[in-house]
Design a protein around this motif. Sequence first.
Motif, PDB file in Angstrom:
ATOM      1  N   THR A   1      -3.550   1.822  -8.366  1.00 42.53           N
ATOM      2  CA  THR A   1      -2.127   1.828  -8.698  1.00 42.53           C
ATOM      3  C   THR A   1      -1.584   3.236  -8.505  1.00 42.53           C
ATOM      4  O   THR A   1      -2.056   4.183  -9.143  1.00 42.53           O
ATOM      5  CB  THR A   1      -1.905   1.367 -10.147  1.00 42.53           C
ATOM      6  N   LEU A   2      -0.609   3.378  -7.593  1.00 43.52           N
ATOM      7  CA  LEU A   2      -0.040   4.674  -7.245  1.00 43.52           C
ATOM      8  C   LEU A   2       1.431   4.715  -7.621  1.00 43.52           C
ATOM      9  O   LEU A   2       2.135   3.686  -7.581  1.00 43.52           O
ATOM     10  CB  LEU A   2      -0.156   4.941  -5.742  1.00 43.52           C
ATOM     11  N   SER A   3       1.914   5.888  -7.955  1.00 44.56           N
ATOM     12  CA  SER A   3       3.344   6.090  -8.084  1.00 44.56           C
ATOM     13  C   SER A   3       3.954   6.100  -6.686  1.00 44.56           C
ATOM     14  O   SER A   3       3.247   6.272  -5.680  1.00 44.56           O
ATOM     15  CB  SER A   3       3.640   7.410  -8.785  1.00 44.56           C
ATOM     16  N   GLY A   4       5.273   5.924  -6.626  1.00 43.43           N
ATOM     17  CA  GLY A   4       5.934   5.965  -5.333  1.00 43.43           C
ATOM     18  C   GLY A   4       5.723   7.286  -4.618  1.00 43.43           C
ATOM     19  O   GLY A   4       5.536   7.328  -3.394  1.00 43.43           O
ATOM     20  N   SER A   5       5.752   8.385  -5.359  1.00 43.86           N
ATOM     21  CA  SER A   5       5.557   9.701  -4.735  1.00 43.86           C
ATOM     22  C   SER A   5       4.121   9.866  -4.238  1.00 43.86           C
ATOM     23  O   SER A   5       3.892  10.481  -3.189  1.00 43.86           O
ATOM     24  CB  SER A   5       5.913  10.817  -5.723  1.00 43.86           C
ATOM     25  N   GLN A   6       3.153   9.311  -4.961  1.00 45.71           N
ATOM     26  CA  GLN A   6       1.769   9.364  -4.485  1.00 45.71           C
ATOM     27  C   GLN A   6       1.599   8.536  -3.215  1.00 45.71           C
ATOM     28  O   GLN A   6       0.896   8.953  -2.287  1.00 45.71           O
ATOM     29  CB  GLN A   6       0.816   8.851  -5.564  1.00 45.71           C
TER      30      GLN A   6
ATOM     31  N   ASP B   1      10.296   6.277  -4.702  1.00 43.84           N
ATOM     32  CA  ASP B   1       9.427   7.227  -5.389  1.00 43.84           C
ATOM     33  C   ASP B   1       9.325   6.945  -6.885  1.00 43.84           C
ATOM     34  O   ASP B   1       8.387   7.417  -7.552  1.00 43.84           O
ATOM     35  CB  ASP B   1       9.935   8.660  -5.183  1.00 43.84           C
ATOM     36  N   THR B   2      10.265   6.185  -7.452  1.00 42.51           N
ATOM     37  CA  THR B   2      10.256   5.925  -8.892  1.00 42.51           C
ATOM     38  C   THR B   2       9.485   4.654  -9.256  1.00 42.51           C
ATOM     39  O   THR B   2       9.312   4.369 -10.446  1.00 42.51           O
ATOM     40  CB  THR B   2      11.692   5.809  -9.426  1.00 42.51           C
ATOM     41  N   CYS B   3       9.059   3.896  -8.276  1.00 40.18           N
ATOM     42  CA  CYS B   3       8.328   2.653  -8.529  1.00 40.18           C
ATOM     43  C   CYS B   3       6.820   2.900  -8.505  1.00 40.18           C
ATOM     44  O   CYS B   3       6.355   3.975  -8.131  1.00 40.18           O
ATOM     45  CB  CYS B   3       8.688   1.600  -7.479  1.00 40.18           C
ATOM     46  N   THR B   4       6.061   1.901  -8.919  1.00 35.60           N
ATOM     47  CA  THR B   4       4.604   1.947  -8.786  1.00 35.60           C
ATOM     48  C   THR B   4       4.179   0.889  -7.774  1.00 35.60           C
ATOM     49  O   THR B   4       4.835  -0.160  -7.641  1.00 35.60           O
ATOM     50  CB  THR B   4       3.887   1.704 -10.121  1.00 35.60           C
ATOM     51  N   TYR B   5       3.090   1.153  -7.087  1.00 33.46           N
ATOM     52  CA  TYR B   5       2.611   0.268  -6.036  1.00 33.46           C
ATOM     53  C   TYR B   5       1.096   0.086  -6.166  1.00 33.46           C
ATOM     54  O   TYR B   5       0.390   0.987  -6.615  1.00 33.46           O
ATOM     55  CB  TYR B   5       2.930   0.850  -4.653  1.00 33.46           C
TER      56      TYR B   5
END
Length: 262
Positions: free
Chosen positions: A146-151, A192-196
């Motif tokens: 699970t990554l942040s949008g920026s990651q 960038d503010t979402c998680t993926y």
Amino acid sequence: MKRSINPRLTLIYSIALLLSASCTSSRPPVIHSLTGGRLELTAALDAAPDTAVQRLVHTYKNRIDRVMSPVIGRAAVPLTADSMDSPLSLLVADVLREAAVRHCGRKADVGIINIGAIRSALPAGDITLRHLYEVLPFDNRFCVLTLSGSQLRELFAAAVRERSVAVSGCTLTADASGHLLAATVGGSPLDDTCTYRVATIDYLAEGNSRMVVLGTVTQKEFPPGVYLRDLFADHLSSLRAAGDSLTAPSQRRILLQSETAP
């Protein structure tokens, strides 16, 4: 052309001789000394094969052939994996992304695989277990991060810069110098503010192939006993049961600035 092997293989050959000799004697062999060196592999060696070693090898070869020969699927066309947009690379990335629902209970937004994990091409026609081991020889574990949008943006930047991975579920646009210009996930712009959720293998999850950001991710799921090779075998089996064959993914996922997605 002459080729040579390293002393370690010469040592293995010597040990194989000792083992084969022990099969025909009631007394175990006694090793008095071992020497190593380089052996030139030429056609001259085929003229006088060592029958003891041949017997030993054939014993195991026959067993392996029985296991590796069954047909487990079929490919409609040859599938290569020599680049980030080659059909087999994309297909493996798709298989990873689609496996997340079955093994983790939730879908993955992105799949990613390093090209180096895929060591051969698949021919058109019947696919055996031997083909599968040639294509995916490593025991790579399946995992979902699970990554942040920026990651994820950092991961995509590394993907277009290094050109050493294939992706699924996203489209990346880069300039000629390998700089990320735009990214969409599931058809929507990367936020960038979402998680993926990213489906991949343990090798990449450790940050290898210069996908450094994956090594910093703390939320990682490793379903027990799930390996990439088994996932691909399951995919082949499901297609075969439905009377279908492997086909090449047609949509490119990493585009240059001057290109548009088909």
